[in-house]
Motif scaffolding. Structure first.
Motif, PDB file in Angstrom:
ATOM      1  N   UNK A 171      22.698  20.277 102.281  1.00  0.00           N
ATOM      2  CA  UNK A 171      23.423  21.219 103.101  1.00  0.00           C
ATOM      3  C   UNK A 171      24.817  20.644 103.326  1.00  0.00           C
ATOM      4  N   UNK A 172      25.804  21.466 103.232  1.00  0.00           N
ATOM      5  CA  UNK A 172      27.157  20.970 103.410  1.00  0.00           C
ATOM      6  C   UNK A 172      28.128  22.092 103.657  1.00  0.00           C
ATOM      7  N   UNK A 173      29.371  21.830 103.324  1.00  0.00           N
ATOM      8  CA  UNK A 173      30.417  22.826 103.530  1.00  0.00           C
ATOM      9  C   UNK A 173      31.312  22.850 102.305  1.00  0.00           C
ATOM     10  N   UNK A 174      31.949  23.994 102.115  1.00  0.00           N
ATOM     11  CA  UNK A 174      32.868  24.132 100.988  1.00  0.00           C
ATOM     12  C   UNK A 174      34.218  23.542 101.331  1.00  0.00           C
ATOM     13  N   UNK A 175      34.841  22.943 100.349  1.00  0.00           N
ATOM     14  CA  UNK A 175      36.208  22.453 100.476  1.00  0.00           C
ATOM     15  C   UNK A 175      37.123  23.644 100.237  1.00  0.00           C
ATOM     16  N   UNK A 176      38.000  23.949 101.193  1.00  0.00           N
ATOM     17  CA  UNK A 176      38.892  25.095 101.055  1.00  0.00           C
ATOM     18  C   UNK A 176      39.997  24.892 100.042  1.00  0.00           C
ATOM     19  N   UNK A 177      40.232  23.662  99.594  1.00  0.00           N
ATOM     20  CA  UNK A 177      41.337  23.393  98.673  1.00  0.00           C
ATOM     21  C   UNK A 177      40.903  23.303  97.217  1.00  0.00           C
ATOM     22  N   UNK A 178      39.609  23.086  96.982  1.00  0.00           N
ATOM     23  CA  UNK A 178      39.094  23.015  95.611  1.00  0.00           C
ATOM     24  C   UNK A 178      37.604  23.322  95.648  1.00  0.00           C
ATOM     25  N   UNK A 179      37.025  23.766  94.516  1.00  0.00           N
ATOM     26  CA  UNK A 179      35.620  24.158  94.541  1.00  0.00           C
ATOM     27  C   UNK A 179      34.664  22.961  94.542  1.00  0.00           C
ATOM     28  N   UNK A 180      34.452  22.418  95.720  1.00  0.00           N
ATOM     29  CA  UNK A 180      33.553  21.284  95.910  1.00  0.00           C
ATOM     30  C   UNK A 180      32.690  21.576  97.135  1.00  0.00           C
ATOM     31  N   UNK A 181      31.409  21.306  97.016  1.00  0.00           N
ATOM     32  CA  UNK A 181      30.512  21.409  98.157  1.00  0.00           C
ATOM     33  C   UNK A 181      30.286  20.000  98.685  1.00  0.00           C
ATOM     34  N   UNK A 182      30.597  19.797  99.959  1.00  0.00           N
ATOM     35  CA  UNK A 182      30.397  18.490 100.581  1.00  0.00           C
ATOM     36  C   UNK A 182      29.007  18.454 101.207  1.00  0.00           C
ATOM     37  N   UNK A 183      28.162  17.575 100.700  1.00  0.00           N
ATOM     38  CA  UNK A 183      26.809  17.407 101.228  1.00  0.00           C
ATOM     39  C   UNK A 183      26.892  16.312 102.274  1.00  0.00           C
ATOM     40  N   UNK A 184      26.786  16.721 103.544  1.00  0.00           N
ATOM     41  CA  UNK A 184      26.991  15.772 104.645  1.00  0.00           C
ATOM     42  C   UNK A 184      25.800  15.657 105.574  1.00  0.00           C
ATOM     43  N   UNK A 185      24.821  16.556 105.406  1.00  0.00           N
ATOM     44  CA  UNK A 185      23.658  16.523 106.296  1.00  0.00           C
ATOM     45  C   UNK A 185      22.511  17.271 105.642  1.00  0.00           C
ATOM     46  N   UNK A 186      21.338  17.091 106.209  1.00  0.00           N
ATOM     47  CA  UNK A 186      20.151  17.845 105.811  1.00  0.00           C
ATOM     48  C   UNK A 186      19.420  18.291 107.065  1.00  0.00           C
ATOM     49  N   UNK A 187      18.512  19.233 106.892  1.00  0.00           N
ATOM     50  CA  UNK A 187      17.641  19.647 107.989  1.00  0.00           C
ATOM     51  C   UNK A 187      16.303  18.974 107.747  1.00  0.00           C
ATOM     52  N   UNK A 188      15.813  18.286 108.765  1.00  0.00           N
ATOM     53  CA  UNK A 188      14.517  17.604 108.656  1.00  0.00           C
ATOM     54  C   UNK A 188      13.564  18.190 109.684  1.00  0.00           C
ATOM     55  N   UNK A 189      12.307  18.144 109.331  1.00  0.00           N
ATOM     56  CA  UNK A 189      11.244  18.547 110.240  1.00  0.00           C
ATOM     57  C   UNK A 189      10.532  17.278 110.677  1.00  0.00           C
ATOM     58  N   UNK A 190      10.610  16.962 111.969  1.00  0.00           N
ATOM     59  CA  UNK A 190       9.997  15.755 112.520  1.00  0.00           C
ATOM     60  C   UNK A 190       9.078  16.174 113.661  1.00  0.00           C
ATOM     61  N   UNK A 191       7.796  15.860 113.497  1.00  0.00           N
ATOM     62  CA  UNK A 191       6.789  16.219 114.508  1.00  0.00           C
ATOM     63  C   UNK A 191       6.926  17.675 114.962  1.00  0.00           C
ATOM     64  N   UNK A 192       7.123  18.553 113.976  1.00  0.00           N
ATOM     65  CA  UNK A 192       7.178  19.986 114.263  1.00  0.00           C
ATOM     66  C   UNK A 192       8.513  20.475 114.809  1.00  0.00           C
ATOM     67  N   UNK A 193       9.510  19.592 114.911  1.00  0.00           N
ATOM     68  CA  UNK A 193      10.814  19.988 115.438  1.00  0.00           C
ATOM     69  C   UNK A 193      11.893  19.735 114.390  1.00  0.00           C
ATOM     70  N   UNK A 194      12.890  20.618 114.363  1.00  0.00           N
ATOM     71  CA  UNK A 194      13.988  20.481 113.420  1.00  0.00           C
ATOM     72  C   UNK A 194      15.096  19.617 113.988  1.00  0.00           C
ATOM     73  N   UNK A 195      15.756  18.900 113.085  1.00  0.00           N
ATOM     74  CA  UNK A 195      16.936  18.131 113.464  1.00  0.00           C
ATOM     75  C   UNK A 195      17.856  18.022 112.250  1.00  0.00           C
ATOM     76  N   UNK A 196      19.129  17.738 112.511  1.00  0.00           N
ATOM     77  CA  UNK A 196      20.071  17.416 111.446  1.00  0.00           C
ATOM     78  C   UNK A 196      20.008  15.914 111.216  1.00  0.00           C
ATOM     79  N   UNK A 197      20.144  15.512 109.971  1.00  0.00           N
ATOM     80  CA  UNK A 197      20.120  14.091 109.636  1.00  0.00           C
ATOM     81  C   UNK A 197      21.054  13.863 108.454  1.00  0.00           C
ATOM     82  N   UNK A 198      21.461  12.609 108.258  1.00  0.00           N
ATOM     83  CA  UNK A 198      22.262  12.327 107.062  1.00  0.00           C
ATOM     84  C   UNK A 198      21.478  12.697 105.808  1.00  0.00           C
ATOM     85  N   UNK A 199      22.166  12.952 104.704  1.00  0.00           N
ATOM     86  CA  UNK A 199      21.458  13.240 103.456  1.00  0.00           C
ATOM     87  C   UNK A 199      20.549  12.075 103.083  1.00  0.00           C
ATOM     88  N   UNK A 200      19.590  12.359 102.219  1.00  0.00           N
ATOM     89  CA  UNK A 200      18.672  11.330 101.745  1.00  0.00           C
ATOM     90  C   UNK A 200      19.465  10.105 101.297  1.00  0.00           C
TER      91      UNK A 200
END
Length: 187
Positions: A1-30
């Motif tokens: 999961x990330x965001x698009x670079x507005x200046x060039x076609x690049x997707x920045x992968x900066x986080x992931x969604x994890x499921x921990x004990x039934x709850x969601x959280x954001x975490x750094x990429x693998x």
């Protein structure tokens, strides 16, 4: 999961969604490694159109642990209720129904992870370096990428022949009237 670079076609992968004990959280990429992944212009364009047609949902989740600081992030894909979409929710609610609709077998050979292998094989076949592919996939070690994806180089022998032919200044495509595949019959 990330965001698009507005200046060039690049997707920045900066986080992931994890499921921990039934709850969601954001975490750094693998592996804790953020990365930029080049997007072909048509893919970047489609993603921008998707965001225009279906505005990203702002989702707030804890960062890195269930007790972590809340972070709000705009997500390109979310549930109809505007909440974070997990990998398993996307797999069962979107990917699997799409696979079944095509008539393709609904098995591990058509799972979402095959997209990663397809991406790697296309880049390797096009001559992309192992080092660059390793960075795009988020691997810490290009050696791991090489060990994992070496089997995806079926045309490497042909590429080798063409490279040496070019280096020798020869086009050997029509030089072998016997039709020998490897040239050993004339040695």
């Amino acid at each position: 999961m990330g965001r698009l670079d507005g200046t060039r076609p690049v997707l920045h992968v900066t986080r992931q969604i994890k499921l921990v004990r039934g709850q969601l959280l954001f975490a750094p990429p693998k592996g804790g490694k953020s990365r930029g992944v080049p997007l072909p212009r048509p893919v970047a364009g489609r993603l921008k159109r998707h965001a225009a047609d279906f505005p990203p949902a702002t989702v707030s989740l804890p960062w890195a642990s269930l007790t972590g600081e809340l972070r709000s992030v705009e997500l390109y894909l979310s549930t109809p209720a505007g909440t974070a979409l997990t990998r398993s929710m996307f797999n069962s609610g979107v990917w699997k129904p799409a696979i079944r609709a095509t008539g393709a077998p609904d098995d591990r050979h058509n799972g979402m992870h095959v997209l990663r292998h397809t991406y790697a094989s296309v880049l390797l076949d096009a001559g992309e370096s192992i080092k660059a592919l390793s960075a795009y996939l988020g691997h810490a070690d290009p050696g791991f990428t090489l060990r994992t994806y070496t089997h995806l180089l079926p045309t490497s022998e042909d590429r080798t022949r063409r490279a040496i032919d070019k280096a020798l200044g020869e086009d050997q495509g029509d030089d072998d009237p016997s039709g020998a595949a490897d040239g050993l019959e004339t040695a």
